[in-house]
Design an enzyme around this catalytic site. Structure first.
Site: not given
Ligand code: SF4
Length: 484
Positions: A100, A104, A191, A257, A292, A296, A299, A447
């Site tokens: 991660c 984002c 995060t 985190e 968000h 995902y 990422c 996560e």
């Molecule tokens: Fe982390 Fe993925 Fe959230 Fe970006 S989208 S902060 S890489 S978990």
């Protein structure tokens, strides 16, 4: 300045005076701390790549606020191409870091806050969006990392914020005066918080009118007086203190985190974007979560690519790569991973403009995307462990391999295909361990389960958004059913 370098980013963090605790102690230098450093490296890569011509299209955008070239992580999406490029950027960064990269959350918060403050201004005659965009212009110009702070500690889930025994279990406004507001409470699962310049506070749930002090959105410097961070520990995190580069699995990159405590923190009105408008809290939460959940689909796919690659590599080192069941497992992993990506891209391609001009992802597909993310990485991880074999969890430590007495023996007996060194196998097994059991599993698995809302939250959204009545009517029409 609109695009900071890695060095400028790190130096800017070094200048901050955050109060950070880890393992029961206060740490003064967070920038060089070996436990935090991998997560700092992951964020820093978002600065490095913004200067590379080959990454320009994905990593940068033209600001609708200034017309300047900015880092995409600070951008308000202006079309579906922006939304698609965001997901592509996230996959690419996941592929390069295997973790991660944290930035984002702020980006998704900017877009959600922009849409909702614009709605509030249109319906209530407030000036929140103007304020927010002035703030965002500053974030873009200074190329800042902003922690999108949503999740409250929540106490007793059966009770609303104002019904809790302790009124601080959700972040709330303690007092107001002509200069601004004072907030108190805590945000958890934050995060990348320690690697951030700013915090953008948002409510964590839909609120009733009686919860008006909890309807607060505001920004503040990450080292504002009264803000305390407590680093969240992760499985095998102290391996980072052992000094080696193999047993950690991914020695360069990682996520983190933290718990953030707001101990009577003052926020000037200029940085307040919601103050008591309970009717808009739910909209803000849903939009942020929607963005968000779509993220995902980028990422986690990038990290999945790394894990699939690791499984293929270790099979080759062990001589199992041509076995049909191994090939079949790798195909299954690819299928699952690309399905996640298909969701992320579809969610973005189906995005629509909102009255503020900022593009919103398709909410139904974003929830499908995230619900798949709560499952598929676990199956990909299971298959990677299956392919890796038991040595994944029984292998001696890096220090044993370096010991002059037993190291040569370990190298002799733990070799696979002789043309690959035992160290190749050792490194790849540690990477799989990192991603499926260790520090990296926090980002790749847990996560995936709980980030941006646990699976039940997506199920609720699916049942609300899928329009089942319409589908029922379609079926009745085709079947010729007529109900009096
Ligand atoms: Fe982390 Fe993925 Fe959230 Fe970006 S989208 S902060 S890489 S978990």
């Amino acid at each position: 300045m609109t695009l900071k370098t890695r060095e400028e980013y790190i130096e800017s963090l070094r200048q901050m005076k955050k109060q950070v605790f880890m393992y029961g102690e206060k740490i003064d230098n967070v920038v060089d701390n070996p436990v935090i450093l991998p997560s700092l490296n992951a964020v820093a890569l978002t600065y490095v790549f913004s200067h590379h011509s080959e990454h320009e299209e994905l990593m940068t955008a033209t600001s609708n606020l200034s017309g300047n070239k900015i880092n995409r992580f600070t951008h308000l999406h202006q079309n579906t191409a922006d939304l698609v490029n965001k997901v592509k950027m996230q996959r690419m960064l996941g592929q390069c870091t295997g973790c991660c990269f944290q930035r984002c959350v702020g980006m998704d918060a900017f877009n959600a806050v922009d849409i909702v403050t614009d709605r509030m201004d249109r319906e209530l005659g407030t000036k929140y969006n103007e304020r927010f965009r002035r703030y965002l212009r500053h974030v873009q110009d200074e190329d800042l990392v902003v922690d999108g702070a949503m999740t409250d500690s929540k106490g007793n889930r059966k009770l609303s914020p104002v019904e809790q025994d302790d009124l601080d279990l959700y972040v709330h406004i303690v007092s107001k005066n002509e200069a601004g507001i004072v907030i108190r409470g805590a945000k958890i699962h934050q995060t990348g918080a320690i690697n951030s310049h700013e915090i953008l506070v948002m409510p964590t749930r839909a609120l009733k009118e009686t919860d008006h002090d909890y309807a607060v959105a505001c920004a503040l410097p990450a080292d504002a007086e009264g803000v305390i961070y407590i680093y969240g520990r992760q499985a095998s995190d102290t391996r980072k203190l052992e000094g080696g580069k193999i047993d950690v699995g991914n020695f360069q990159y990682g996520g983190h985190e933290a718990v953030i405590i707001f101990n009577n923190v003052f926020v000037p009105w200029e940085l307040v974007f919601m103050c008591g408008e309970t009717a808009y809290a739910g909209d803000l939460v849903e939009r942020f979560a929607g963005y968000h959940r779509a993220s995902y689909g980028g990422c986690k796919v990038g990290v999945g690519d790394v894990l699939i690659g690791a499984a293929q590599a270790v099979a080759r080192y062990q001589g199992t790569d041509s076995a049909s069941h191994i090939k079949d497992k790798l195909v299954e992993m690819i299928h699952l991973n690309e399905t996640l990506y298909a969701c992320g891209i579809a969610t973005s391609a189906e995005g629509k403009p909102t009255p503020s001009g900022t593009y919103m992802i398709d909410m139904l597909l974003a929830n499908v995307c995230k619900l798949n993310v709560t499952r598929f990485p676990y199956e990909i991880a299971r298959l990677a462990q299956d392919i890796a074999g038991g040595l994944l969890v029984t292998m001696p430590s890096e220090k044993d391999f370096n010991n002059p007495e037993i190291g040569p023996l370990l190298n002799k007996y733990l070799v696979g295909v002789s043309r690959y060194s035992t160290e190749c196998r050792q490194r790849m097994l540690r990477l799989i361990e990192n991603l499926t059991i260790g520090v990296g599993a926090v980002g790749y698995l847990t996560e995936s389960m709980h980030g941006a809302g646990s699976p039940m939250a997506q199920r609720i959204m699916l049942s609300r958004l899928a329009n089942i009545e319409q589908k029922e009517k379609m079926a009745e029409k085709i079947a010729g059913v007529q109900i009096e």
